[in-house]
Scaffold this active site. Structure first.
Site, PDB file in Angstrom:
ATOM      1  N   SER A  30      55.659-112.883  89.693  1.00 48.37           N
ATOM      2  CA  SER A  30      56.170-111.580  89.911  1.00 48.37           C
ATOM      3  C   SER A  30      54.543-110.925  90.377  1.00 48.37           C
ATOM      4  O   SER A  30      53.692-111.942  91.868  1.00 48.37           O
ATOM      5  CB  SER A  30      56.233-110.698  88.876  1.00 48.37           C
ATOM      6  OG  SER A  30      56.382-109.699  89.338  1.00 48.37           O
ATOM      7  N   ASP A  68      67.732-109.349  91.085  1.00 47.97           N
ATOM      8  CA  ASP A  68      66.627-108.573  91.509  1.00 47.97           C
ATOM      9  C   ASP A  68      66.530-107.579  92.263  1.00 47.97           C
ATOM     10  O   ASP A  68      66.810-106.959  93.477  1.00 47.97           O
ATOM     11  CB  ASP A  68      64.914-109.827  92.299  1.00 47.97           C
ATOM     12  CG  ASP A  68      64.426-109.677  91.459  1.00 47.97           C
ATOM     13  OD1 ASP A  68      63.713-108.020  91.088  1.00 47.97           O
ATOM     14  OD2 ASP A  68      63.119-109.918  91.294  1.00 47.97           O
ATOM     15  N   HIS A 123      64.443-108.641  87.668  1.00 48.86           N
ATOM     16  CA  HIS A 123      63.866-109.580  88.085  1.00 48.86           C
ATOM     17  C   HIS A 123      63.134-110.618  87.225  1.00 48.86           C
ATOM     18  O   HIS A 123      62.554-111.241  87.251  1.00 48.86           O
ATOM     19  CB  HIS A 123      62.457-108.103  88.159  1.00 48.86           C
ATOM     20  CG  HIS A 123      61.324-108.544  88.664  1.00 48.86           C
ATOM     21  ND1 HIS A 123      60.978-109.296  90.298  1.00 48.86           N
ATOM     22  CD2 HIS A 123      60.174-108.477  87.832  1.00 48.86           C
ATOM     23  CE1 HIS A 123      59.661-109.279  89.832  1.00 48.86           C
ATOM     24  NE2 HIS A 123      59.032-109.040  89.004  1.00 48.86           N
TER      25      HIS A 123
END
Lengths: 396, 396
Positions: B178, B343, B376
């Site tokens: 991320s 995600d 995610h």
């Protein structure tokens, strides 16, 4: 194509559509007022002197059996098609499919729509609604949070009263997008004898845990606004910042990366814009665009009304049973579900769940997805893509 | 499986993983402090007496060429693996792939991670960071919004200074999820001679208009909180409500309908819960769960730090060029992208864009998606699914 979609959106969700054929001149319509001296909510509370607005396109026939009810989405009004004045900037949001010779043919059907309770656009001159911003006849002051919680079924019950006041006893069909889809399937589940045909556009049969949590995110910015004052702000400054923040979130969730990145190109968006690099209080171009759009829309809206609409959508299971199977058992309608493939707000799995449950219950149900890159707003801005499907279904 | 995932999540993003093999005893690690008398930001401002924390697992070899840098995600710290004390409730977030004999083998590599500038968890005893909550040595008061805007490249520059202080002149690899993926690819673009291998997990090569707008939605609730006071709240009540609201949004966007609906089952969630039906001020079970989790996490976090992290992510294009093609031109690393199929926060198209640009630029790049229903958070909680791929890539 890209520019056309942006233009459509700039026109504030008006009924322009890239797939629509050249249109004849718009219908004209007028807002009507409907009043009830008293209404009892699903939650058991009473609303006195309830009023809502409604409008229609086409004529109710002598048998009064050609009515199609359009149930509107969260941030919309009953202005589904036509114009109030020939020089209006844009017609109602589904004008691409409602009108003479269109998919929902006003030469054939009496098409009617009703402003929801707690309608978001309460300060729009063409909206008549009853909600927390309304003066409570018992106190002479706005209800604020003393207004009863209302549900999708309450919206439906009020629509039923409007139809009954016109002598209608059965619909030809009920059709609505998004929050309107909730009302449409609620009609089919709660008043099956009224509903031979139901079309759910970008819709859902219930609010699952994901959706209820996502809806709550829309309410939170309003409650954070210092002007909100537990909903008692009608004598002072309205919570405009919180309302605008909520609309920014709703707008983004109703669209897609493809749309935002196309909008970004038009704004010459770049991650390294100088303003936000130099100052934590400066914003990127795409944020300014989203913010200014939200503030412009907020001018006709009430923040408490948004909270009540959020709650109505959270409290939703068509038929209000213990589970969806039981809830949908009474449905007699032929059903058609039209979710949008790229929808990030009510993803296609929501419509699919209701559709599959109807099939499992032995009902007649069909399912087809809107294509395109506008996400949830496919069901508003590009509904004409499914015009033929809708037209055929209405004759089925 | 369902219950295991919920348990993983309940453990606050600790390194439990359904796909991980039985683990040996955890590593022990200690937070180290790194100081710079002065640091000049990408935006041209100076931060005096900069301090950050770092920790490591495994040993730096004599040639100092076996270092793997782990760059952490938005709400994380440098605690990527191991425990500080044997009786810690959980090890660092990627313990499933970092340790003796694991994919990132600490018998072989010196694995190091550094707390970001403006780290979110500033009130965690094991975090050392410099940000708006830090005392400005020039004034003796917290910086608040007078702290300079910092970028992903600033995080990288500080990490480089930490590594240089240890005598490291080149990495074996840089890997992060991320926001950590942004730092990893930034390393590859800005310091190509340092980076022979780069792994981007649930990542992006730039912040597009969609992502910059979505990030802004995280900042807005904080600025709405009346206690925020333009960031100058360190003498009074902190904007906890706004910070919690931001964390609620981040948590939902980092997960999926599948996860929320499974959580809903455990809570006996029903859309028609009595509390919210009877009162507009009551909340559904799923909302209470999300809210209480956010408030619990907020206790160690600072609201201004969240604003600065949002800005760092918004101001991101790897290599900081005019466009991604030019920005990635200098990359020498072999690259591996591991986005998550489900995600909703940094959708796979983000990683795919950077991967394809590297291929177009003639670079060596690979791409594989994490499967599963955690969205995610697949890249944090279920990274072990790609353990073999990561292990092989590190030897490639």
């Amino acid at each position: 194509m890209a520019r056309t979609l942006a233009l459509c959106f700039a026109l504030m969700l008006s009924a322009c559509s890239v797939a629509a054929p050249a249109q004849a001149e718009s219908l004209l319509t007028t807002k009507q007022r409907f009043s009830m001296p008293s209404y009892k909510t699903v939650g058991g509370r009473t609303i006195k002197q309830l009023q809502v607005g409604w409008e229609s396109y086409g004529k109710l026939n002598a048998a009064k059996d050609n009515a199609i009810l359009i149930t509107h989405y969260f941030s919309a009004t009953s202005h589904a098609a036509g114009k109030y004045h020939p020089d209006d900037a844009a017609p109602g949001y589904w004008d691409a499919i409602i009108g003479p010779g269109k998919a929902i043919d006003t030469n054939r059907y009496f098409v009617i729509s009703v402003d929801s309770l707690a309608n978001l656009n309460v300060y729009d001159d063409n909206v008549i609604t009853t909600g927390p911003a309304t003066i409570n006849p018992d106190t002479g002051k706005p209800y604020g949070l003393s207004f009863p919680v209302v549900t999708i079924k309450d919206f439906v019950n009020v629509q039923k009263a409007v139809l009954e006041s016109l002598g209608v006893k059965k619909l030809h069909a009920v059709i609505g997008p998004s929050m309107g889809s909730m009302q449409a399937i609620e009609w089919a589940a709660s008043y099956p004898e009224w509903v031979p045909r139901m079309i759910s556009v970008i819709g859902a049969g219930d609010s699952d845990a994901w959706t209820t949590a996502a809806l709550e995110q829309w309410a939170i910015p309003i409650r954070l606004d210092k002007n909100w004052a537990n909903g008692d702000y009608y004598q002072g400054d309205a919570p405009v910042d919180g309302l605008a923040a909520s609309l920014m979130l709703i707008t983004q969730q109703a669209l897609t990366p493809a749309f935002f990145n196309q909008q970004g190109e038009q704004l010459d968006y770049h991650p390294l814009e100088t303003g936000p690099l130099n100052s934590i209080t400066q914003q990127h171009s795409i944020v300014k665009w989203l913010d200014s759009r939200a503030r412009s829309r907020a001018a006709k809206m009430d923040a408490n009304h948004l909270l009540y609409l959020v709650r109505a959508c959270q409290l939703f299971m068509a038929g209000y049973g213990d589970n969806l199977k039981q809830s949908l058992a009474a449905v007699e309608a032929k059903s058609l579900f039209l979710p949008a493939s790229t929808d990030l707000l009510l993803m296609p799995y929501m419509a699919e769940k209701a559709h599959k449950q109807l099939l499992e219950n032995g009902k007649d149900s069909r399912y087809s997805e809107l294509s395109g890159q506008l996400g949830h707003l496919e069901g508003v801005l590009r509904i004409a893509e499914q015009a033929d499907t809708i037209q055929a279904f209405l004759q089925y």
